[in-house]
Scaffold this motif. Structure first.
Motif, PDB file in Angstrom:
ATOM      1  N   ALA A  59       0.760   3.744 -13.307  1.00  0.00           N
ATOM      2  CA  ALA A  59      -0.466   2.987 -13.567  1.00  0.00           C
ATOM      3  C   ALA A  59      -0.210   1.490 -13.459  1.00  0.00           C
ATOM      4  O   ALA A  59      -1.005   0.752 -12.851  1.00  0.00           O
ATOM      5  CB  ALA A  59      -1.015   3.328 -14.954  1.00  0.00           C
ATOM      6  N   GLN A  60       0.886   1.037 -14.022  1.00  0.00           N
ATOM      7  CA  GLN A  60       1.222  -0.388 -14.004  1.00  0.00           C
ATOM      8  C   GLN A  60       1.417  -0.894 -12.574  1.00  0.00           C
ATOM      9  O   GLN A  60       0.875  -1.937 -12.189  1.00  0.00           O
ATOM     10  CB  GLN A  60       2.484  -0.595 -14.833  1.00  0.00           C
ATOM     11  N   ILE A  61       2.165  -0.156 -11.760  1.00  0.00           N
ATOM     12  CA  ILE A  61       2.388  -0.580 -10.384  1.00  0.00           C
ATOM     13  C   ILE A  61       1.092  -0.530  -9.597  1.00  0.00           C
ATOM     14  O   ILE A  61       0.783  -1.449  -8.828  1.00  0.00           O
ATOM     15  CB  ILE A  61       3.501   0.261  -9.724  1.00  0.00           C
ATOM     16  N   PHE A  62       0.293   0.525  -9.790  1.00  0.00           N
ATOM     17  CA  PHE A  62      -0.977   0.610  -9.076  1.00  0.00           C
ATOM     18  C   PHE A  62      -1.869  -0.592  -9.384  1.00  0.00           C
ATOM     19  O   PHE A  62      -2.419  -1.217  -8.479  1.00  0.00           O
ATOM     20  CB  PHE A  62      -1.714   1.906  -9.425  1.00  0.00           C
ATOM     21  N   ILE A  63      -1.997  -0.935 -10.642  1.00  0.00           N
ATOM     22  CA  ILE A  63      -2.865  -2.044 -11.051  1.00  0.00           C
ATOM     23  C   ILE A  63      -2.317  -3.380 -10.544  1.00  0.00           C
ATOM     24  O   ILE A  63      -3.063  -4.191  -9.980  1.00  0.00           O
ATOM     25  CB  ILE A  63      -3.043  -2.055 -12.582  1.00  0.00           C
ATOM     26  N   ARG A  64      -1.029  -3.615 -10.714  1.00  0.00           N
ATOM     27  CA  ARG A  64      -0.433  -4.876 -10.241  1.00  0.00           C
ATOM     28  C   ARG A  64      -0.587  -5.027  -8.737  1.00  0.00           C
ATOM     29  O   ARG A  64      -0.925  -6.099  -8.243  1.00  0.00           O
ATOM     30  CB  ARG A  64       1.045  -4.939 -10.609  1.00  0.00           C
ATOM     31  N   TRP A  65      -0.298  -3.952  -8.002  1.00  0.00           N
ATOM     32  CA  TRP A  65      -0.406  -4.018  -6.543  1.00  0.00           C
ATOM     33  C   TRP A  65      -1.851  -4.166  -6.094  1.00  0.00           C
ATOM     34  O   TRP A  65      -2.123  -4.798  -5.079  1.00  0.00           O
ATOM     35  CB  TRP A  65       0.237  -2.791  -5.914  1.00  0.00           C
ATOM     36  N   SER A  66      -2.798  -3.598  -6.845  1.00  0.00           N
ATOM     37  CA  SER A  66      -4.218  -3.759  -6.517  1.00  0.00           C
ATOM     38  C   SER A  66      -4.617  -5.226  -6.636  1.00  0.00           C
ATOM     39  O   SER A  66      -5.268  -5.779  -5.750  1.00  0.00           O
ATOM     40  CB  SER A  66      -5.095  -2.916  -7.449  1.00  0.00           C
ATOM     41  N   ARG A  67      -4.222  -5.855  -7.722  1.00  0.00           N
ATOM     42  CA  ARG A  67      -4.545  -7.264  -7.945  1.00  0.00           C
ATOM     43  C   ARG A  67      -3.898  -8.170  -6.910  1.00  0.00           C
ATOM     44  O   ARG A  67      -4.460  -9.192  -6.541  1.00  0.00           O
ATOM     45  CB  ARG A  67      -4.116  -7.691  -9.339  1.00  0.00           C
ATOM     46  N   ALA A  68      -2.715  -7.780  -6.426  1.00  0.00           N
ATOM     47  CA  ALA A  68      -1.974  -8.603  -5.460  1.00  0.00           C
ATOM     48  C   ALA A  68      -2.359  -8.309  -4.005  1.00  0.00           C
ATOM     49  O   ALA A  68      -1.846  -8.962  -3.095  1.00  0.00           O
ATOM     50  CB  ALA A  68      -0.473  -8.386  -5.653  1.00  0.00           C
ATOM     51  N   GLY A  69      -3.226  -7.327  -3.775  1.00  0.00           N
ATOM     52  CA  GLY A  69      -3.655  -7.012  -2.416  1.00  0.00           C
ATOM     53  C   GLY A  69      -2.643  -6.210  -1.608  1.00  0.00           C
ATOM     54  O   GLY A  69      -2.743  -6.131  -0.380  1.00  0.00           O
ATOM     55  N   VAL A  70      -1.692  -5.597  -2.295  1.00  0.00           N
ATOM     56  CA  VAL A  70      -0.645  -4.836  -1.604  1.00  0.00           C
ATOM     57  C   VAL A  70      -1.221  -3.632  -0.879  1.00  0.00           C
ATOM     58  O   VAL A  70      -0.839  -3.344   0.258  1.00  0.00           O
ATOM     59  CB  VAL A  70       0.455  -4.389  -2.597  1.00  0.00           C
ATOM     60  N   TRP A  71      -2.144  -2.910  -1.502  1.00  0.00           N
ATOM     61  CA  TRP A  71      -2.683  -1.698  -0.878  1.00  0.00           C
ATOM     62  C   TRP A  71      -3.404  -2.012   0.428  1.00  0.00           C
ATOM     63  O   TRP A  71      -3.284  -1.253   1.399  1.00  0.00           O
ATOM     64  CB  TRP A  71      -3.601  -0.959  -1.857  1.00  0.00           C
ATOM     65  N   GLU A  72      -4.138  -3.134   0.471  1.00  0.00           N
ATOM     66  CA  GLU A  72      -4.835  -3.517   1.701  1.00  0.00           C
ATOM     67  C   GLU A  72      -3.839  -3.856   2.812  1.00  0.00           C
ATOM     68  O   GLU A  72      -4.008  -3.451   3.964  1.00  0.00           O
ATOM     69  CB  GLU A  72      -5.768  -4.711   1.454  1.00  0.00           C
ATOM     70  N   ARG A  73      -2.790  -4.599   2.460  1.00  0.00           N
ATOM     71  CA  ARG A  73      -1.772  -4.947   3.459  1.00  0.00           C
ATOM     72  C   ARG A  73      -1.039  -3.709   3.958  1.00  0.00           C
ATOM     73  O   ARG A  73      -0.778  -3.564   5.157  1.00  0.00           O
ATOM     74  CB  ARG A  73      -0.777  -5.961   2.877  1.00  0.00           C
ATOM     75  N   LEU A  74      -0.739  -2.806   3.040  1.00  0.00           N
ATOM     76  CA  LEU A  74      -0.054  -1.576   3.408  1.00  0.00           C
ATOM     77  C   LEU A  74      -0.923  -0.724   4.335  1.00  0.00           C
ATOM     78  O   LEU A  74      -0.442  -0.202   5.345  1.00  0.00           O
ATOM     79  CB  LEU A  74       0.324  -0.785   2.156  1.00  0.00           C
ATOM     80  N   LEU A  75      -2.202  -0.631   4.031  1.00  0.00           N
ATOM     81  CA  LEU A  75      -3.120   0.116   4.903  1.00  0.00           C
ATOM     82  C   LEU A  75      -3.158  -0.478   6.295  1.00  0.00           C
ATOM     83  O   LEU A  75      -3.113   0.247   7.293  1.00  0.00           O
ATOM     84  CB  LEU A  75      -4.525   0.157   4.295  1.00  0.00           C
ATOM     85  N   SER A  76      -3.201  -1.796   6.401  1.00  0.00           N
ATOM     86  CA  SER A  76      -3.191  -2.451   7.709  1.00  0.00           C
ATOM     87  C   SER A  76      -1.934  -2.132   8.497  1.00  0.00           C
ATOM     88  O   SER A  76      -1.991  -1.826   9.689  1.00  0.00           O
ATOM     89  CB  SER A  76      -3.299  -3.973   7.552  1.00  0.00           C
TER      90      SER A  76
END
Length: 80
Positions: A59-76
């Motif tokens: 949960a902590q990593i998911f939330i932190r990465w969401s706030r930092a835009g990591v998931w969007e960059r990873l999807l790209s």
């Protein structure tokens, strides 16, 4: 759960996207497997099976990465 073959393809992309911290996340493959399990099942964080690690870490990593835009960059990167 992410297989070793899936992780070997995904790991370089994750490393390129994730924020660099003082200490790297512990067992990132297992933590990402927990996040994927949770989203596939629509379950609450606390329902993550123990073999996928502590629910709070996922949960902590998911939330932190969401706030930092990591998931969007990873999807790209995955789509390229």
């Amino acid at each position: 759960m992410l297989s070793d073959a899936q992780w070997s393809e995904l790991e370089p992309l994750v490393e390129a996207c994730r924020p660099k911290a003082k200490t790297p996340p512990q067992d990132l493959q297992r933590t990402l497997s927990a996040i994927l399990w949770r989203h596939r099942n629509g379950a609450k964080w606390r329902a993550i099976p123990e073999e996928l690690g502590p629910w709070w870490r996922a949960a902590q990593i998911f939330i932190r990465w969401s706030r930092a835009g990591v998931w969007e960059r990873l999807l790209s990167l995955v789509q390229e």
